[in-house]
Motif scaffolding. Sequence first.
Motif, short mmCIF file in Angstrom:
data_model
loop_
_atom_site.label_atom_id
_atom_site.label_comp_id
_atom_site.label_asym_id
_atom_site.label_seq_id
_atom_site.Cartn_x
_atom_site.Cartn_y
_atom_site.Cartn_z
N LEU A 36 0.83 -1.21 0.00
CA LEU A 36 0.00 0.00 0.00
C LEU A 36 0.86 1.25 0.00
O LEU A 36 0.60 2.20 -0.76
N ILE A 37 1.90 1.27 0.81
CA ILE A 37 2.79 2.43 0.87
C ILE A 37 3.40 2.72 -0.49
O ILE A 37 3.42 3.87 -0.97
N VAL A 38 3.91 1.69 -1.14
CA VAL A 38 4.53 1.86 -2.46
C VAL A 38 3.52 2.38 -3.48
O VAL A 38 3.81 3.30 -4.25
N ALA A 39 2.31 1.81 -3.47
CA ALA A 39 1.29 2.20 -4.43
C ALA A 39 0.88 3.66 -4.25
O ALA A 39 0.74 4.41 -5.22
N VAL A 40 0.69 4.08 -3.00
CA VAL A 40 0.30 5.46 -2.73
C VAL A 40 1.41 6.42 -3.17
O VAL A 40 1.15 7.46 -3.78
N ALA A 41 2.67 6.07 -2.86
CA ALA A 41 3.80 6.93 -3.25
C ALA A 41 3.88 7.06 -4.76
O ALA A 41 4.15 8.16 -5.29
N LEU A 42 3.63 5.97 -5.49
CA LEU A 42 3.70 6.02 -6.96
C LEU A 42 2.55 6.84 -7.53
O LEU A 42 2.74 7.62 -8.48
N MET A 378 -5.14 3.38 17.03
CA MET A 378 -5.08 3.64 15.59
C MET A 378 -3.79 4.35 15.20
O MET A 378 -3.22 4.08 14.14
N ILE A 379 -3.35 5.27 16.03
CA ILE A 379 -2.09 5.97 15.74
C ILE A 379 -0.94 4.98 15.68
O ILE A 379 -0.10 5.03 14.77
N ARG A 380 -0.90 4.06 16.64
CA ARG A 380 0.17 3.04 16.62
C ARG A 380 0.08 2.19 15.37
O ARG A 380 1.10 1.86 14.75
N ALA A 381 -1.14 1.84 14.97
CA ALA A 381 -1.32 1.01 13.78
C ALA A 381 -0.87 1.73 12.52
O ALA A 381 -0.24 1.14 11.63
N ILE A 382 -1.19 3.02 12.42
CA ILE A 382 -0.81 3.80 11.25
C ILE A 382 0.71 3.88 11.12
O ILE A 382 1.26 3.69 10.03
N TYR A 383 1.38 4.15 12.22
CA TYR A 383 2.84 4.25 12.16
C TYR A 383 3.50 2.88 11.98
O TYR A 383 4.68 2.81 11.64
N ASP A 384 2.75 1.83 12.18
CA ASP A 384 3.28 0.47 12.05
C ASP A 384 2.69 -0.25 10.85
O ASP A 384 2.76 -1.48 10.76
N ILE A 385 2.12 0.51 9.91
CA ILE A 385 1.37 -0.11 8.81
C ILE A 385 2.23 -1.03 7.94
O ILE A 385 1.74 -1.99 7.37
N ASP A 386 3.52 -0.74 7.86
CA ASP A 386 4.38 -1.57 7.01
C ASP A 386 4.58 -2.98 7.58
O ASP A 386 5.10 -3.86 6.88
N SER A 387 4.16 -3.22 8.80
CA SER A 387 4.33 -4.55 9.40
C SER A 387 3.14 -5.48 9.09
O SER A 387 3.20 -6.67 9.39
#
Length: 399
Positions: A36-42, A378-387
């Motif tokens: 998801l991170i890669v797709a959003v960045a692209l 939710m804040i913890r989950a957002i900052y840890d989304i890559d896991s």
Amino acid sequence: FIDFDETLYNYYHVGGVPLFSALHAAEKTGASGKDLIVAVALGYEFAYRFCKNYALLTINEKGGADIAKSSGFGFNSIAGAVAAGKILKLDTEGIQNALGIAGYYVPVPLISKWLYTKPLGIQKYQDMGWFAFSGLLAALFAKAGYDGDRHIVDDFGEYSFWKAFGMLQFDFDGITEGLGKTWGIMEMGIKTYPCCRWFHTPIYMLKTIMKKRSLKPDDIKAITVKLHPAVAKSELFQSLSKWDAWPMKDAVHSQYSAGYCLACAAYGVPVGPQWQLPETLTNPQLAGFSKKVSSVMDEKCEQKMVAYLKSGQPKGKLMTQVHYTLEVVSSKGTFTDTGEYIYGDTYDPKHCFNRNELKDKFRANSSAVLSGKRMDQMIRAIYDIDSYSSITDFTALFE
């Protein structure tokens, strides 16, 4: 309706489109948080490179700056297709088809229509939900084997996409400059206040003057705010400034009223959704204060823009040439301040948000619907989304 999203170069809005196009595709396919991170960045990268390289303003016959008669954010549909296409693992031809299909879903560019006519309805100048949906739909069609215009953003002179989109000029060479070395998502700005980005510096200056000079709202007799040319020349913005006389006191219009936004700041209305609550929008005290506010064009800002247009630098970064002046006439004297930045601009290391400020903004925006414990989770989950190996485990937290 809350106007609290990201802003690229103090004008363009991109962020939510590639995110939600990609997020839906990720939920359907079980993609990971890293995917998801890669797709959003692209997806953001496409929009960023498009924005950076087209001319939005031109120099008029008097030597001033005029905004294009036709402009819009329709490139976001294509950005959404890029993001969703990445999640769907489209090959080169599939991505080309997705971009072409999305390009034909782009709505009519209506920003200038919106700026220079009134009144508004409940819609803003471009529908970010439609961009995200149409980008996702285009990627799904491409995945299913549909063909699109694979040359949608290529240079065809007068018949190019950018020309049909109402742009004044477009730099094709700039599209690939620094590709893979710099990332546009790192250039976006984060809004400090829930209103038009062009009001943020005057709001900050008013709050600073009131604190430094120990001013109360009743101490203030008049405020003159010198603004961006696009605002000062807009019939809509000028009409909305006098919030007391504006008949439609709703969330959409309030975001573009200098008088209303400065009144919220002066009376210390908590920053966040409270600025758009019905009881705030119709508060007679705020409406009365708005009568004290006058807005005119900041000539120095226009001069900076004209100089920038002549400099040969990327046209799309023009709106970073800000200069604002605020004059407060009070019972304790007249105080003036100027500013040449907008707090939250990520491209400016001196003025970007820190992590705690981002968390505080999230908490303020979600306070009406979430408990403090849920917010922290939710804040913890957002900052840890890559896991997250599957994004569905992440989105389940928001149910």
